[in-house]
Write a protein that holds these residues in place. Structure first.
Motif: not given
Length: 128
Positions: A32, A50-51, A54, A56-58, A101-102, A105
């Motif tokens: 990431s 940004i992972s 998948d 996913s954004k944090y 997976a970041c 987060r």
């Protein structure tokens, strides 16, 4: 791993900028990407991740609703679109590799020593 940031500059309050983080080889398949920033006299803080797992954004609370992270895998580049900028957003912005997976987060207590690969940074100055 090589990371190269670009897109910084001087912008007026309320303005927008888009930063880019170009990654070498298959970096974005393996890691990431987390954006950090460091204001003068302050510690480096996480901004967004940004992972690679998948997508996913944090985001840090301070930028939620104003910043958007995205990736173009074909170009090997991660972007940080920044809008409604204010002087508190001033600083050097860096991208770094993160776990799939970041780790970041959105945490305010992320340990930057855990990040091994960094770009050289790009300066963002928000001022009238």
């Amino acid at each position: 791993v090589q990371l190269v940031e670009s897109g910084g500059g001087l912008v007026q309050p309320g303005g927008s900028l888009r930063l880019s983080c170009a990654a070498s080889g298959n970096t974005l398949d393996l890691y990431s990407i987390t954006w950090f920033r460091q204001a003068p006299g302050k510690e480096r803080e996480g901004v967004s991740c940004i992972s690679s797992d998948d997508g996913s954004k944090y985001y840090a609370d301070s930028v939620k609703g104003r910043f958007t992270v995205s990736v173009d895998n074909a170009k090997g580049t991660v972007y940080l679109q920044m809008s409604s900028l204010n002087p508190e957003d001033t600083g050097v912005y860096y991208c770094a590799t993160d776990s799939p997976a970041c780790e970041f987060r959105g945490r305010s207590d992320v340990d930057v020593r855990r990040y091994a690969d960094w770009g050289q940074g790009t300066q963002v100055t928000v001022s009238s």
